[in-house]
Write a protein that holds these residues in place. Structure first.
Motif, PDB file in Angstrom:
ATOM      1  N   MET A 184      -8.345 -23.077 -26.533  1.00 13.71           N
ATOM      2  CA  MET A 184      -7.055 -22.609 -26.044  1.00 13.71           C
ATOM      3  C   MET A 184      -6.389 -23.760 -25.300  1.00 13.71           C
ATOM      4  O   MET A 184      -6.898 -24.247 -24.288  1.00 13.71           O
ATOM      5  N   ASP A 214     -11.242 -23.502 -22.960  1.00 14.10           N
ATOM      6  CA  ASP A 214      -9.857 -23.815 -22.637  1.00 14.10           C
ATOM      7  C   ASP A 214      -9.782 -25.237 -22.092  1.00 14.10           C
ATOM      8  O   ASP A 214     -10.767 -25.792 -21.606  1.00 14.10           O
ATOM      9  N   ARG A 238      -7.868 -16.665 -21.480  1.00 16.81           N
ATOM     10  CA  ARG A 238      -9.135 -17.136 -22.038  1.00 16.81           C
ATOM     11  C   ARG A 238     -10.191 -16.044 -22.035  1.00 16.81           C
ATOM     12  O   ARG A 238     -10.892 -15.825 -23.023  1.00 16.81           O
ATOM     13  N   PRO A 291      -0.441 -22.219 -26.866  1.00 11.41           N
ATOM     14  CA  PRO A 291      -0.020 -20.916 -26.345  1.00 11.41           C
ATOM     15  C   PRO A 291       1.475 -20.664 -26.390  1.00 11.41           C
ATOM     16  O   PRO A 291       1.914 -19.536 -26.161  1.00 11.41           O
TER      17      PRO A 291
END
Length: 264
Positions: A73, A94, A81, A8
């Protein structure tokens, strides 16, 4: 099977470390691809940067030119998410929930070791929302910033072990590494502690393989139905940041993308 792992933040060296951990965990025949947003913070250490990152990740997903069977993620305790679940027609996992779910299969209570202490409430909120907080014995910060994790790996491992011991004393029987930047350190930490240590990236990859292998994906019946058609000004943002020759048309689901960073 092809799994996309999304760092991210915009630090490519961290993407490389996350990719290596995901690849090591993947089964033969699973292809791991990894990338990061085209814009956004170099690290995420708070709600402000977390929400910026969530928008940047969704922007990246809306303009990525490749197909994949699942998305992982790799942000711990960070938002976005659910938006990805609406945007994509593939399973989205995630590392926060994946690490906690796997830890609960291995012990009665688990603990999380993360970066700065300010991340602790954010992680606790995420676990509460996911219904996973009840069996979390402790969340402990190491005092290290995200970008500090790569500077001196041996020192990073020492500090993680120290914080993990605090979590064990608080009742944790399993430890989760609470940052994507800690990927790959689980074996060293486990050797020192004598309890299982779960890396969220590896856990999410294995869960993704299982979900795809069972032919399952996110339910679109209610909460994660595709976004309703409407005008969104200047969206996706990254199409305005690239030269016109490189711009791609956005799509509400997993098609018609264009990639630039981390080799994809």
């Amino acid at each position: 099977m092809r799994i996309l792992v999304m760092n991210p933040n915009t630090t490519a060296s961290m993407t490389a470390a996350i990719r290596a951990t995901a690849t090591a965990a993947a089964a033969p025949g699973t292809e791991i691809i990894a990338t990061e947003p085209l814009w956004g913070p170099e690290s995420i250490e708070g709600h402000f940067e977390g929400y910026l990152s969530a928008a940047a990740v969704l922007d990246r997903l809306a303009t990525l030119d490749m197909s994949f069977d699942a998305l992982v993620m790799a942000g711990f305790g960070e938002p976005g998410r659910e938006g990805a679940q609406e945007l994509l027609d593939v399973p989205v996992l995630d590392i926060t929930e994946s690490a906690a779910q796997m830890a609960m299969m291995l012990g009665h209570a688990y603990g999380i070791v993360t970066t700065l202490d300010r991340a602790v409430p954010q992680i606790q909120d995420r676990l509460l929302t996911a219904g996973l907080l009840q069996r979390c014995a402790a969340v402990r910060g190491t005092g290290l910033g995200v970008l500090e994790l790569e500077r001196d790996v041996e020192r990073t491992v020492e500090v993680i072990i120290e914080a993990a011991r605090e979590a064990v004393r608080a009742g944790a029987e399993v430890i989760c590494l609470g940052c994507g930047g800690m990927a790959g350190l689980q074996e060293k930490v486990a050797a020192a502690l004598g309890v299982p240590v779960v890396d969220g990236v590896a856990a999410a990859v294995k869960f993704a393989e299982a979900v795809v292998g069972l032919g399952l994906t996110t339910s679109t019946g209610r909460s994660f139905a595709p976004p309703r058609p409407k005008v969104i000004g200047s969206w996706p943002l990254s199409t305005h940041l690239r030269p016109s020759a490189e711009r791609a048309q956005s799509s509400p689901r997993n098609t018609e993308f264009s990639a630039q960073t981390s080799g994809i």
